[in-house]
Scaffold this active site. Structure first.
Site, short mmCIF file in Angstrom:
data_model
loop_
_atom_site.label_atom_id
_atom_site.label_comp_id
_atom_site.label_asym_id
_atom_site.label_seq_id
_atom_site.Cartn_x
_atom_site.Cartn_y
_atom_site.Cartn_z
N GLY A 46 5.02 2.56 -4.98
CA GLY A 46 3.90 3.60 -5.20
C GLY A 46 2.98 3.40 -4.16
N GLN A 51 -5.44 3.73 -0.75
CA GLN A 51 -4.79 2.95 0.03
C GLN A 51 -4.36 2.74 1.32
OE1 GLN A 51 -1.70 2.16 -3.30
NE2 GLN A 51 -1.91 0.02 -2.39
N CYS A 88 1.12 -5.50 -5.22
CA CYS A 88 0.54 -4.33 -4.42
C CYS A 88 0.58 -4.29 -2.77
CB CYS A 88 -1.05 -4.27 -5.03
SG CYS A 88 -1.99 -2.86 -4.36
N LEU A 89 0.58 -3.43 -2.17
CA LEU A 89 0.93 -3.36 -0.75
C LEU A 89 -0.69 -3.64 -0.25
CD1 LEU A 89 3.12 -0.02 -0.09
CD2 LEU A 89 3.73 -2.48 0.08
N HIS A 130 -0.53 1.61 -12.52
CA HIS A 130 -1.13 0.79 -11.32
C HIS A 130 -1.58 1.87 -10.39
CE1 HIS A 130 -0.29 -2.43 -8.42
NE2 HIS A 130 -0.57 -1.30 -7.45
N GLU A 131 -0.92 2.88 -10.11
CA GLU A 131 -1.55 3.65 -9.05
C GLU A 131 -2.74 4.66 -9.43
OE1 GLU A 131 -0.54 3.46 -5.87
OE2 GLU A 131 1.28 2.01 -6.62
N HIS A 134 -5.56 2.84 -8.92
CA HIS A 134 -6.37 2.76 -7.75
C HIS A 134 -7.22 3.97 -7.61
CE1 HIS A 134 -4.38 -0.21 -5.37
NE2 HIS A 134 -3.20 -0.24 -5.73
#
Length: 157
Positions: A46, A51, A88-89, A130-131, A134
């Site tokens: 995701g 991000q 996480c990226l 999670h997303e 963000h």
């Protein structure tokens, strides 16, 4: 489509609350396409717009081979609980256990502004939670077992 640079912790842009999308235009479509390409190029599950440095409420996800785009998403229902490792990226190679709902319903809009609702379990629920976090300036390390240690060591909160 183009890959975009991923914003990395402790960049303060990751801590801002994203703005609601009001223009459903070619620019939004291009952003969503770029986010998809960026997510896949980085082996992500995701990716949220903050991000890639864009402070708007947009998310892309690929859960078990199913691709999703959420614009202005909100979780309207949660059920159950699951604990599993997350990464996480924007955080890098660090992973830690996080408690998330087992099942969620997400209300969102598509890239054209059409409203819809979808319910999913397990990985879908984890990824969506999670997303969407963000979009509210929350990272998984804020909720993980040892996340505060990571924050103290690698950045500021």
């Amino acid at each position: 489509m183009a890959k975009r640079k991923i914003v990395k912790f402790p960049d303060e842009r990751l801590r801002r609350i994203s703005k609601k999308v009001t223009e459903f235009d070619d620019e939004l479509g291009e952003l969503l396409d770029d986010m998809r390409e960026t997510m896949y190029a980085n082996d992500g599950m995701g990716l949220a717009a903050p991000q890639v440095g864009v402070p708007i409420r947009a998310v892309v996800m690929d859960v078990c081979g199913n691709f999703f785009e959420f614009v202005n998403p909100e979780i309207t229902f949660e059920e159950g609980e699951q604990i599993d490792d997350e990464g996480c990226l924007s955080v890098g190679p660090y992973n830690d256990k996080v408690t998330r709902p087992y099942k969620v319903t997400v209300k969102a809009q598509d890239r054209f502004g059409y409203r819809y609702e979808i319910t999913g379990e397990k990985y879908f629920a984890r990824c969506a939670s999670h997303e969407i976090d963000h979009l509210n300036g929350v990272l998984f390390i804020d909720k993980s077992e040892k996340g505060q240690d990571y924050i103290k060591k690698h950045g500021k909160k």
